[in-house]
Design a protein around this motif. Sequence first.
Motif, mmCIF file in Angstrom:
data_model
loop_
_atom_site.group_PDB
_atom_site.id
_atom_site.type_symbol
_atom_site.label_atom_id
_atom_site.label_comp_id
_atom_site.label_asym_id
_atom_site.label_seq_id
_atom_site.Cartn_x
_atom_site.Cartn_y
_atom_site.Cartn_z
ATOM 1 N N ALA A 1 10.789 14.022 0.460
ATOM 2 C CA ALA A 1 10.072 15.131 1.074
ATOM 3 C C ALA A 1 9.166 14.656 2.205
ATOM 4 O O ALA A 1 8.907 15.399 3.155
ATOM 5 N N ALA A 2 8.724 13.398 2.100
ATOM 6 C CA ALA A 2 7.763 12.891 3.084
ATOM 7 C C ALA A 2 8.396 12.071 4.203
ATOM 8 O O ALA A 2 7.694 11.643 5.119
ATOM 9 N N GLY A 3 9.708 11.809 4.136
ATOM 10 C CA GLY A 3 10.286 11.033 5.225
ATOM 11 C C GLY A 3 11.555 10.299 4.845
ATOM 12 O O GLY A 3 12.268 10.657 3.906
ATOM 13 N N ARG A 4 11.821 9.228 5.572
ATOM 14 C CA ARG A 4 13.024 8.422 5.405
ATOM 15 C C ARG A 4 12.646 6.952 5.402
ATOM 16 O O ARG A 4 11.884 6.499 6.261
ATOM 17 N N GLU A 5 13.164 6.192 4.415
ATOM 18 C CA GLU A 5 12.906 4.757 4.335
ATOM 19 C C GLU A 5 14.194 4.035 3.954
ATOM 20 O O GLU A 5 15.120 4.641 3.389
ATOM 21 N N GLU A 6 14.249 2.738 4.267
ATOM 22 C CA GLU A 6 15.371 1.904 3.864
ATOM 23 C C GLU A 6 14.875 0.753 2.996
ATOM 24 O O GLU A 6 13.774 0.224 3.218
ATOM 25 N N TYR A 7 15.688 0.383 2.015
ATOM 26 C CA TYR A 7 15.327 -0.654 1.051
ATOM 27 C C TYR A 7 16.515 -1.581 0.812
ATOM 28 O O TYR A 7 17.660 -1.241 1.115
ATOM 29 N N VAL A 8 16.219 -2.727 0.220
ATOM 30 C CA VAL A 8 17.270 -3.657 -0.169
ATOM 31 C C VAL A 8 18.132 -3.060 -1.275
ATOM 32 O O VAL A 8 19.350 -3.241 -1.314
ATOM 33 N N ALA A 9 17.488 -2.345 -2.205
ATOM 34 C CA ALA A 9 18.176 -1.746 -3.344
ATOM 35 C C ALA A 9 17.346 -0.581 -3.849
ATOM 36 O O ALA A 9 16.178 -0.410 -3.468
ATOM 37 N N ALA A 10 17.948 0.201 -4.738
ATOM 38 C CA ALA A 10 17.237 1.331 -5.354
ATOM 39 C C ALA A 10 17.635 1.427 -6.816
ATOM 40 O O ALA A 10 18.769 1.139 -7.194
ATOM 41 N N VAL A 11 16.666 1.832 -7.643
ATOM 42 C CA VAL A 11 16.895 2.075 -9.066
ATOM 43 C C VAL A 11 16.473 3.508 -9.349
ATOM 44 O O VAL A 11 15.343 3.894 -9.053
ATOM 45 N N VAL A 12 17.383 4.290 -9.920
ATOM 46 C CA VAL A 12 17.116 5.695 -10.203
ATOM 47 C C VAL A 12 17.017 5.877 -11.709
ATOM 48 O O VAL A 12 17.960 5.603 -12.452
ATOM 49 N N CYS A 13 15.851 6.288 -12.165
ATOM 50 C CA CYS A 13 15.616 6.582 -13.583
ATOM 51 C C CYS A 13 14.765 7.844 -13.611
ATOM 52 O O CYS A 13 13.586 7.803 -13.943
ATOM 53 N N ALA A 14 15.397 8.943 -13.235
ATOM 54 C CA ALA A 14 14.685 10.178 -12.946
ATOM 55 C C ALA A 14 14.999 11.282 -13.946
ATOM 56 O O ALA A 14 14.903 12.469 -13.612
ATOM 57 N N GLY A 15 15.383 10.924 -15.166
ATOM 58 C CA GLY A 15 15.627 11.932 -16.180
ATOM 59 C C GLY A 15 16.718 12.899 -15.767
ATOM 60 O O GLY A 15 17.820 12.490 -15.387
ATOM 61 N N LEU A 16 16.408 14.197 -15.818
ATOM 62 C CA LEU A 16 17.389 15.204 -15.446
ATOM 63 C C LEU A 16 17.880 15.045 -14.008
ATOM 64 O O LEU A 16 19.004 15.441 -13.682
ATOM 65 N N GLY A 17 17.055 14.464 -13.149
ATOM 66 C CA GLY A 17 17.433 14.313 -11.748
ATOM 67 C C GLY A 17 18.383 13.177 -11.476
ATOM 68 O O GLY A 17 18.947 13.087 -10.376
ATOM 69 N N THR A 18 18.599 12.299 -12.452
ATOM 70 C CA THR A 18 19.442 11.124 -12.215
ATOM 71 C C THR A 18 20.881 11.514 -11.907
ATOM 72 O O THR A 18 21.486 11.015 -10.950
ATOM 73 N N ALA A 19 21.460 12.392 -12.708
ATOM 74 C CA ALA A 19 22.854 12.782 -12.483
ATOM 75 C C ALA A 19 23.028 13.480 -11.138
ATOM 76 O O ALA A 19 24.038 13.280 -10.451
ATOM 77 N N ARG A 20 22.057 14.299 -10.757
ATOM 78 C CA ARG A 20 22.143 14.984 -9.456
ATOM 79 C C ARG A 20 22.165 13.991 -8.315
ATOM 80 O O ARG A 20 22.990 14.086 -7.399
ATOM 81 N N LEU A 21 21.280 13.006 -8.340
ATOM 82 C CA LEU A 21 21.239 12.012 -7.273
ATOM 83 C C LEU A 21 22.480 11.136 -7.281
ATOM 84 O O LEU A 21 22.952 10.700 -6.220
ATOM 85 N N ALA A 22 23.035 10.878 -8.463
ATOM 86 C CA ALA A 22 24.255 10.064 -8.547
ATOM 87 C C ALA A 22 25.435 10.766 -7.881
ATOM 88 O O ALA A 22 26.311 10.122 -7.281
ATOM 89 N N ARG A 23 25.487 12.090 -7.977
ATOM 90 C CA ARG A 23 26.593 12.829 -7.353
ATOM 91 C C ARG A 23 26.611 12.656 -5.839
ATOM 92 O O ARG A 23 27.662 12.729 -5.205
ATOM 93 N N ASN A 24 25.443 12.385 -5.244
ATOM 94 C CA ASN A 24 25.387 12.185 -3.797
ATOM 95 C C ASN A 24 26.127 10.931 -3.351
ATOM 96 O O ASN A 24 26.484 10.808 -2.175
ATOM 97 N N VAL A 25 26.347 9.985 -4.259
ATOM 98 C CA VAL A 25 27.088 8.765 -3.910
ATOM 99 C C VAL A 25 28.433 8.721 -4.629
ATOM 100 O O VAL A 25 29.039 7.660 -4.773
#
Length: 363
Positions: free
Chosen positions: A178-202
């Motif tokens: 919501a606040a912008g765009r960043e780049e990282y070496v890696a990402a870990v998603v442990c967002a409860g109900l939101g995890t499956a939604r974000l996984a569908r994006n990849v």
Amino acid sequence: MAQVPEVAVVGAGIVGLCTAYALAERGTASRVYESGVPGHGQSSGQSRIFRHAHDDARLVEFTRQGRAVWDEWADRLGAELISSDGVVALGGRVPERLRILQDVGGVPVRTVDSAELRARMPLLADYCGPAMLDEDGGAIRTRVAVESLAGALGDAVVTDEVISLRPTAHGTVEVLSAAGREEYVAAVVCAGLGTARLARNVGLSLPVRPAAHVRLTFRVRGAPPERVACLQDGSGDFGETGVYAAPYPGNRRYAVGLSQTVEVREDGSFADPAALVALSNRARAYVSRALPGLDPEPVEHLHCWVTSLPWSEDGMAVWEADRIFFAAGHNLFKQAPRLGRALACAAMGEGLEENLRPAAALG
């Protein structure tokens, strides 16, 4: 000068906080994205049970290793993170689970007779069936754990909602929030109900089953006992076969829940909106029958989401897509420090443990 964050962690529940803390142990800075209050989603409440008993010997060993990490972090953070009063388990599955624990080794566990059961669980009604004591189990001090880890991470935890994330053509992970765009070496998603939604994006489809759950808290009658264990009751002697319960700090309150959950549709609505109330009523009735040491009128209701995997109520797994790791499962609070260290290793390019891959069906 502050380090530039190398890893994005999505979700400041207990798994996300532990992952970020494990990265910090390695000298790696992270940014932890949390849209709400840290530890107030699926990690909410005042207590959880730390237990070694599982049906999968691999998960017993993972849990045994995790107990050592909890102790290490408790010393470093200067806080009691797990109580020392143990976990009592009741019911017909006790002999088989005891065998699994003894086969794995390294876990102090044994059967107990009715006299020792009364000493360990003074709140419980008379019971004469199979019982065992997990001596190194206990009540996880959830609020202390969340607040201590969040405090140690400081400004690394930010209030921001992740909208999407994806691998880039030049080997980084792009995070849109919501606040912008960043780049990282890696990402870990442990967002409860939101995890499956974000996984569908990849392009990943996680077999996460969402549900809702209720846990009630009751006052202890009279003076709080000096010692009171956590409870797992699968006996059916008191009318329920899937009960778990844990004391609050100070033993003046005791939280009780049934393992059953309420079905939730994909859009987040309830198939039966009255089902949570029915579960609450069943928990109250159980307390009246099984726990005469408690006032049967609840003083708190905790309603929360559950995300489980199809192979086990204790199932857990991590999916990977180009340096993005998606962690999912149920009953993860007790596993969080050990899982956090594994996720930190994976994020830093050291490979994901084979038992955590979905094909392993851990749990």
